[in-house]
Design a protein around this motif. Structure first.
Motif, PDB file in Angstrom:
ATOM      1  N   ASP A   2     -14.781  52.864 -23.818  1.00 30.16           N
ATOM      2  CA  ASP A   2     -13.390  52.598 -23.453  1.00 30.16           C
ATOM      3  C   ASP A   2     -12.959  51.267 -24.054  1.00 30.16           C
ATOM      4  O   ASP A   2     -13.622  50.261 -23.860  1.00 30.16           O
ATOM      5  CB  ASP A   2     -13.267  52.568 -21.931  1.00 30.16           C
ATOM      6  CG  ASP A   2     -11.839  52.497 -21.482  1.00 30.16           C
ATOM      7  OD1 ASP A   2     -11.192  51.485 -21.764  1.00 30.16           O
ATOM      8  OD2 ASP A   2     -11.373  53.452 -20.860  1.00 30.16           O
ATOM      9  N   TYR A   3     -11.855  51.267 -24.756  1.00 28.04           N
ATOM     10  CA  TYR A   3     -11.390  50.058 -25.438  1.00 28.04           C
ATOM     11  C   TYR A   3     -10.255  49.355 -24.702  1.00 28.04           C
ATOM     12  O   TYR A   3      -9.622  48.478 -25.246  1.00 28.04           O
ATOM     13  CB  TYR A   3     -10.953  50.408 -26.861  1.00 28.04           C
ATOM     14  CG  TYR A   3     -12.104  50.872 -27.709  1.00 28.04           C
ATOM     15  CD1 TYR A   3     -12.297  52.233 -27.945  1.00 28.04           C
ATOM     16  CD2 TYR A   3     -13.005  49.974 -28.244  1.00 28.04           C
ATOM     17  CE1 TYR A   3     -13.368  52.670 -28.701  1.00 28.04           C
ATOM     18  CE2 TYR A   3     -14.070  50.408 -29.003  1.00 28.04           C
ATOM     19  CZ  TYR A   3     -14.246  51.750 -29.232  1.00 28.04           C
ATOM     20  OH  TYR A   3     -15.304  52.191 -29.980  1.00 28.04           O
ATOM     21  N   THR A   4      -9.983  49.744 -23.453  1.00 27.03           N
ATOM     22  CA  THR A   4      -8.930  49.092 -22.683  1.00 27.03           C
ATOM     23  C   THR A   4      -9.271  47.618 -22.516  1.00 27.03           C
ATOM     24  O   THR A   4     -10.395  47.264 -22.173  1.00 27.03           O
ATOM     25  CB  THR A   4      -8.780  49.745 -21.296  1.00 27.03           C
ATOM     26  OG1 THR A   4      -8.698  51.151 -21.462  1.00 27.03           O
ATOM     27  CG2 THR A   4      -7.542  49.252 -20.593  1.00 27.03           C
ATOM     28  N   LYS A   5      -8.282  46.770 -22.755  1.00 33.35           N
ATOM     29  CA  LYS A   5      -8.476  45.320 -22.684  1.00 33.35           C
ATOM     30  C   LYS A   5      -7.538  44.692 -21.661  1.00 33.35           C
ATOM     31  O   LYS A   5      -6.559  45.302 -21.239  1.00 33.35           O
ATOM     32  CB  LYS A   5      -8.215  44.684 -24.060  1.00 33.35           C
ATOM     33  CG  LYS A   5      -9.162  45.169 -25.145  1.00 33.35           C
ATOM     34  CD  LYS A   5     -10.552  44.645 -24.902  1.00 33.35           C
ATOM     35  CE  LYS A   5     -11.501  45.042 -26.018  1.00 33.35           C
ATOM     36  NZ  LYS A   5     -12.873  44.820 -25.667  1.00 33.35           N
ATOM     37  N   ASP A   7      -5.283  42.634 -22.160  1.00 34.22           N
ATOM     38  CA  ASP A   7      -3.906  42.610 -22.670  1.00 34.22           C
ATOM     39  C   ASP A   7      -3.151  43.903 -22.395  1.00 34.22           C
ATOM     40  O   ASP A   7      -1.924  43.942 -22.510  1.00 34.22           O
ATOM     41  CB  ASP A   7      -3.896  42.330 -24.174  1.00 34.22           C
ATOM     42  CG  ASP A   7      -4.345  40.919 -24.504  1.00 34.22           C
ATOM     43  OD1 ASP A   7      -4.323  40.052 -23.601  1.00 34.22           O
ATOM     44  OD2 ASP A   7      -4.710  40.672 -25.669  1.00 34.22           O
ATOM     45  N   ASP A   8      -3.853  44.979 -22.032  1.00 34.14           N
ATOM     46  CA  ASP A   8      -3.201  46.254 -21.725  1.00 34.14           C
ATOM     47  C   ASP A   8      -2.641  46.287 -20.299  1.00 34.14           C
ATOM     48  O   ASP A   8      -1.911  47.214 -19.942  1.00 34.14           O
ATOM     49  CB  ASP A   8      -4.183  47.416 -21.909  1.00 34.14           C
ATOM     50  CG  ASP A   8      -4.639  47.551 -23.350  1.00 34.14           C
ATOM     51  OD1 ASP A   8      -3.816  47.338 -24.250  1.00 34.14           O
ATOM     52  OD2 ASP A   8      -5.827  47.853 -23.562  1.00 34.14           O
ATOM     53  N   ASP A  10      -0.175  45.255 -17.404  1.00 31.39           N
ATOM     54  CA  ASP A  10       1.249  44.962 -17.533  1.00 31.39           C
ATOM     55  C   ASP A  10       1.852  44.617 -16.178  1.00 31.39           C
ATOM     56  O   ASP A  10       1.828  45.433 -15.262  1.00 31.39           O
ATOM     57  CB  ASP A  10       1.936  46.199 -18.135  1.00 31.39           C
ATOM     58  CG  ASP A  10       3.373  45.959 -18.533  1.00 31.39           C
ATOM     59  OD1 ASP A  10       3.818  44.796 -18.541  1.00 31.39           O
ATOM     60  OD2 ASP A  10       4.061  46.945 -18.842  1.00 31.39           O
ATOM     61  N   GLN A  60      -4.768  55.656 -13.511  1.00 30.55           N
ATOM     62  CA  GLN A  60      -4.040  54.407 -13.650  1.00 30.55           C
ATOM     63  C   GLN A  60      -3.451  54.083 -12.289  1.00 30.55           C
ATOM     64  O   GLN A  60      -3.186  54.987 -11.496  1.00 30.55           O
ATOM     65  CB  GLN A  60      -2.910  54.552 -14.666  1.00 30.55           C
ATOM     66  CG  GLN A  60      -3.390  54.908 -16.055  1.00 30.55           C
ATOM     67  CD  GLN A  60      -2.207  55.060 -16.983  1.00 30.55           C
ATOM     68  OE1 GLN A  60      -1.512  54.108 -17.296  1.00 30.55           O
ATOM     69  NE2 GLN A  60      -1.967  56.293 -17.419  1.00 30.55           N
ATOM     70  N   ASP A  76     -12.143  43.318 -18.132  1.00 30.05           N
ATOM     71  CA  ASP A  76     -12.251  44.419 -19.094  1.00 30.05           C
ATOM     72  C   ASP A  76     -13.651  44.552 -19.681  1.00 30.05           C
ATOM     73  O   ASP A  76     -13.874  45.279 -20.627  1.00 30.05           O
ATOM     74  CB  ASP A  76     -11.207  44.289 -20.208  1.00 30.05           C
ATOM     75  CG  ASP A  76     -11.428  43.077 -21.114  1.00 30.05           C
ATOM     76  OD1 ASP A  76     -12.470  42.387 -21.009  1.00 30.05           O
ATOM     77  OD2 ASP A  76     -10.542  42.812 -21.951  1.00 30.05           O
ATOM     78  N   PRO A  95      -4.346  49.938 -16.271  1.00 31.43           N
ATOM     79  CA  PRO A  95      -4.777  51.156 -16.972  1.00 31.43           C
ATOM     80  C   PRO A  95      -6.221  51.509 -16.630  1.00 31.43           C
ATOM     81  O   PRO A  95      -6.903  50.773 -15.916  1.00 31.43           O
ATOM     82  CB  PRO A  95      -4.633  50.776 -18.445  1.00 31.43           C
ATOM     83  CG  PRO A  95      -4.799  49.295 -18.474  1.00 31.43           C
ATOM     84  CD  PRO A  95      -4.264  48.792 -17.159  1.00 31.43           C
TER      85      PRO A  95
END
Length: 137
Positions: A2-5, A7-8, A10, A60, A76, A95
């Protein structure tokens, strides 16, 4: 992997209609990138307790401090960030693939959660070491 960081994540404004009789906020339209499947809320959390301590594989979530305040610690797998929620017209969109812990609840704090999925235990990652493996860390 999973590449969710971080910065994702919000922090979103929730439209507020101001009126001398009291304010009203509305969540509709495209404010959230998903249809809400589950709504729940946390309350009467002791100030020295914490909630969360998990990540989701697919869900989410949108967190709102309806009353009072609390801190959301986000991770993350590489970076951490703390965000204080204390306004009912601000919501935190988390997310998939982000570890979260909620702490420092003020007296009378209420955390509303609008989730993209119904409760499914298999969607939860409850051990931090398993979360790091999920993230490929």
């Amino acid at each position: 992997m999973d590449y969710t960081k971080i910065d994702d994540i919000d922090l979103r404004d929730i439209p507020k209609i101001t009126d001398p009789r009291g304010n009203l906020s509305v969540i509709e339209g495209d404010l959230l990138p998903y249809a809400v499947q589950r709504v729940y809320y946390l309350y009467d959390v002791p100030s020295d307790a914490y909630r969360g301590g998990h990540s989701h594989k697919e869900q989410q979530e949108f967190l709102i401090a309806l009353s009072g305040s609390f801190e959301v610690i986000l991770d993350d797998g590489e970076n951490k960030k703390a965000i204080t929620l204390n306004k009912p017209n601000k919501g935190l969109l988390i997310p998939t693939g982000i570890w979260r812990e909620l702490e420092n609840f003020s007296s009378g704090a209420v955390c509303l959660v609008l989730s993209s999925g119904k409760f499914l235990e298999s969607d939860y990652i409850r051990e931090y070491e398993d979360f790091k493996l999920f993230k490929g860390a």
